[in-house]
Design a protein around this motif. Structure first.
Motif, PDB file in Angstrom:
ATOM      1  N   SER A 331     -17.537  11.548  79.543  1.00  5.64           N
ATOM      2  CA  SER A 331     -16.496  12.567  79.593  1.00  5.64           C
ATOM      3  C   SER A 331     -15.623  12.394  78.365  1.00  5.64           C
ATOM      4  N   ASP A 332     -14.539  13.151  78.308  1.00  6.01           N
ATOM      5  CA  ASP A 332     -13.622  13.034  77.178  1.00  6.01           C
ATOM      6  C   ASP A 332     -12.898  11.687  77.161  1.00  6.01           C
ATOM      7  N   THR A 333     -12.901  10.994  78.298  1.00 10.39           N
ATOM      8  CA  THR A 333     -12.139   9.741  78.394  1.00 10.39           C
ATOM      9  C   THR A 333     -13.005   8.509  78.647  1.00 10.39           C
ATOM     10  N   ILE A 334     -14.287   8.674  78.908  1.00 10.65           N
ATOM     11  CA  ILE A 334     -15.153   7.537  79.235  1.00 10.65           C
ATOM     12  C   ILE A 334     -16.355   7.502  78.297  1.00 10.65           C
ATOM     13  N   ARG A 335     -16.529   6.376  77.663  1.00 16.05           N
ATOM     14  CA  ARG A 335     -17.683   6.154  76.793  1.00 16.05           C
ATOM     15  C   ARG A 335     -18.482   4.988  77.367  1.00 16.05           C
ATOM     16  N   LEU A 336     -19.789   5.164  77.497  1.00 16.33           N
ATOM     17  CA  LEU A 336     -20.639   4.190  78.174  1.00 16.33           C
ATOM     18  C   LEU A 336     -21.736   3.702  77.238  1.00 16.33           C
ATOM     19  N   THR A 337     -21.951   2.386  77.236  1.00 21.30           N
ATOM     20  CA  THR A 337     -23.044   1.781  76.469  1.00 21.30           C
ATOM     21  C   THR A 337     -23.875   0.915  77.406  1.00 21.30           C
ATOM     22  N   GLY A 338     -25.174   1.084  77.342  1.00 24.55           N
ATOM     23  CA  GLY A 338     -26.087   0.223  78.077  1.00 24.55           C
ATOM     24  C   GLY A 338     -27.069  -0.414  77.121  1.00 24.55           C
ATOM     25  N   GLY A 339     -27.458  -1.622  77.407  1.00 25.20           N
ATOM     26  CA  GLY A 339     -28.369  -2.302  76.498  1.00 25.20           C
ATOM     27  C   GLY A 339     -29.176  -3.372  77.186  1.00 25.20           C
ATOM     28  N   MET A 340     -30.231  -3.798  76.506  1.00 24.19           N
ATOM     29  CA  MET A 340     -31.033  -4.905  76.997  1.00 24.19           C
ATOM     30  C   MET A 340     -31.590  -5.679  75.818  1.00 24.19           C
ATOM     31  N   ASP A 341     -31.926  -6.937  76.035  1.00 21.33           N
ATOM     32  CA  ASP A 341     -32.488  -7.766  74.981  1.00 21.33           C
ATOM     33  C   ASP A 341     -33.409  -8.804  75.602  1.00 21.33           C
TER      34      ASP A 341
END
Length: 622
Positions: A331-341
């Protein structure tokens, strides 16, 4: 937070550039999953830029990191000798090191950490970020104290064409250093190449005041390169790597006179290579990379004096690592990052029970950044790691940054971390006069860290920062005396807590006062003070424009209340000074004087430090 003003002036950079260091919009690359303004991360971050390092003239990087608040060092002799970095009282084994995005910890090291703090050289280094507080939620196991990110590569930003820089420095103890960098930028591509070399005849690693006079020399060469090409406006690929080769003379025990022969030698050869790609699809950014790191070390001592027996050891370790991240706006207020290694580490040397051991770790994380308005950021990160020997471990971090008034930042973070036992701690076997055997029954250490701080900027005149911190470690892996000696998980809670102050004040045009102070109360579970952690660490200095092209600085560093091997160590006060003269807008000549008062002191019991020393250098961009 960014401490560039005090750090830069302390290291000898031109104070004419001081105004830019009051900028609150500095970007940091490693504190969160995506580059973020330093004021919005919620945690303490120290940043050293290229010019800060170039004008300093030091051969070794470790001594420059020592100027930072919350950071302390110890070293078993001159540049190149075994050295340790501590963040808020936490040892090197809790601090992973990345070089140009490549994880450079050593799986064959006795604690599985970065084994080469003493051999790091400044030549060609363009940027350093030091993250303080547990970073396991983003970086995985062992990032209990923080993370050090070192870059020798330029950014893709800059004018098209070829740019070059070169530096030569020389000084006391037969020291010599040089580095050369060349960058070629086009509309779509950036290609860089760097070569750095440093060497020194050194001084005796075992303190000369104890009767040891044999000089222990050092040399190190690093070659690095980077290639990045933008396929489109939203897609790019790249390749970077480095090769380091070094040789160091050392003394074994340090607190007694040595045999007087230059025959104790350690060598190290490290190679890192990383390929990566980035692209945007819709509203989502994708980053992926594969990296390989290999280190080979030798330790040779044919000494036969007294109880010492000759030995020769060879160590080799490899790491293959894959990483993937995806970032998008919910949304305009929530930024999401997902990752794996996923990474596979192997260690091969004769002192392992089987001669070779392997560990695999797979991790996944999610980070959410919530920004309800321009004055508040809330960051939450959670990670799950699966370790081939110890199963699953979950870590997390919560951080906030609130800017209630212009120039004011309130920040805080709470995080959990863990450190699995290293291969050598589990399976090492060392016979001889001081036999040691690993403990395969060890379990991971777990930790919690807290910090709360405030930063206040007073226009372009002054700034001050204050932070309280605490780290708690359960099941600390500690040495257990015996015949043979071994390791054990210590019952109870080991703590490191304290407060940091940092600031600078432009008292008059061209004159700036700067300083920082760290109080650290670091205790083992039994209540005894941790070795080599100073309770008080104070830095004070002044930088001045002495003439239109001439600047100077002088600083005082006082370190007090330490123990080593349970024995109190004397306090010490160092005074360092320097001058920088601008030959032109693109070239400078500098003079640095270390230990101006010729203080006799030790950072590690029995091991020597530099007497008064002089260094001169010249640097040019073209």
């Amino acid at each position: 937070m960014k401490r560039l003003l005090a750090t830069t002036l302390a290291l000898g950079a031109a104070p004419a550039a001081a105004q830019q260091y009051f900028d609150l919009g500095t970007m940091v690359l490693s504190a969160t999953a995506e580059p973020t303004q330093a004021t919005r991360t919620g945690q303490s971050i120290e940043v050293l830029e290229g010019d800060d390092l170039d004008r300093a003239g030091n051969l070794g990087l470790l001594s420059q990191l020592d100027y930072l608040p919350g950071v302390s060092i110890s070293q078993n002799g001159p540049v190149g000798a075994e050295g340790s970095l501590r963040i808020r009282g936490n040892e090197s084994r809790y601090i992973p090191v990345y070089i140009d995005g490549i994880l450079a910890t050593d799986p064959s090291d006795t604690s599985g950490g970065f084994s080469d703090f003493g051999g790091l050289i400044t030549g060609g280094v363009s940027r350093i970020e030091v993250l303080k507080g547990s970073q396991s939620a983003l970086y995985g196991g062992s990032a209990v104290a923080g993370v050090v990110n070192i870059s020798t590569l330029p950014t893709s930003e800059g004018p098209d064409g070829i740019s070059q820089s070169a530096e030569v420095a020389a000084g006391s103890y037969g020291s010599f250093a040089t580095n050369y960098d060349i960058i070629h930028r086009t509309e779509r591509s950036t290609v860089s190449f760097g070569l750095a070399h440093a060497r020194s005849d050194g001084f005796s690693a075992a303190d000369e005041n104890d009767g040891s006079t044999e000089a222990d020399g050092f040399r190190r060469t690093r070659l690095s390169f980077g290639i990045e090409h933008h396929l489109t406006d939203t897609a790019s690929i790249g390749l970077n790597g480095f090769v380091e080769d070094g040789r160091t003379e050392f003394d074994e025990y340090g607190n007694t006179p040595q045999d007087g022969t230059p025959d104790e030698i350690a060598t190290s050869n490290a190679v890192g290579l990383r390929a990566y790609g980035r692209f945007e699809a819709g509203n989502v950014k994708h980053d992926m990379s594969v990296q390989h790191y290999q280190v080979k070390r030798t330790v040779d001592s044919p000494t036969t004096t007294g109880n010492a027996k000759p030995y020769s050891s060879r160590f080799e370790a490899n790491r293959l690592r894959f990483e993937y991240r995806a970032t998008g706006n919910l949304s305009d207020t929530i930024r999401l990052t997902g990752g794996m290694d996923h990474q596979r580490e192997t260690a091969n040397y004769a002192n392992l029970t089987s001669g070779s051991e392997k560990i695999e770790t797979t991790g996944a994380f999610v980070e959410a950044v919530y920004t309800p308005n321009d004055d508040l950021d809330l960051i939450a990160t959670v990670r799950l790691d699966d370790h081939s020997s110890f199963g699953s471990e979950t870590t997390g971090r919560l951080a906030f940054s609130w800017r209630p008034l212009e120039g004011t930042v309130l920040r805080g973070a709470v995080a959990t971390g863990y450190r699995p036992p290293a291969i050598d701690e589990l399976y090492g076997q060392y016979p001889g006069n001081f036999p040691f055997i690993g403990n395969p029954d060890l379990t991971p250490e777990t930790s919690r860290s807290f910090e709360l701080g405030i930063d206040q900027h007073f226009n372009d005149v002054a700034w001050i920062a204050a932070t309280i911190f605490r780290t708690e470690i359960d099941d600390l892996i500690a040495y257990k005396p015996g015949t043979p000696a071994t390791l054990e998980n210590t019952k109870g809670e080991s703590t490191r807590q304290g407060v940091e102050f940092d600031g600078a004040w432009s008292v008059a045009k061209g004159w700036t006062l700067f300083g920082n102070y760290t109080y650290t109360d670091a205790e083992k579970a039994d209540g005894n003070q941790l070795d080599r952690v100073p309770e008080h660490d104070l830095l004070l200095g002044v930088s001045a424009e002495l003439a239109p092209r001439l600047s100077g600085q002088i600083m005082l560093n006082h370190v007090a209340n330490r123990v080593d091997q349970g024995t109190p160590m004397p306090d010490y006060t160092l005074v360092n000074a320097g001058l920088t003269y601008d030959l032109s807008e693109a070239s400078q000549v500098y003079l640095r004087i270390d230990n101006l008062t010729d203080e006799q002191y030790q950072t590690a019991k029995g091991y020597g430090t530099s007497d008064r020393a002089f260094y001169v250098g010249v640097r040019a961009d073209f």
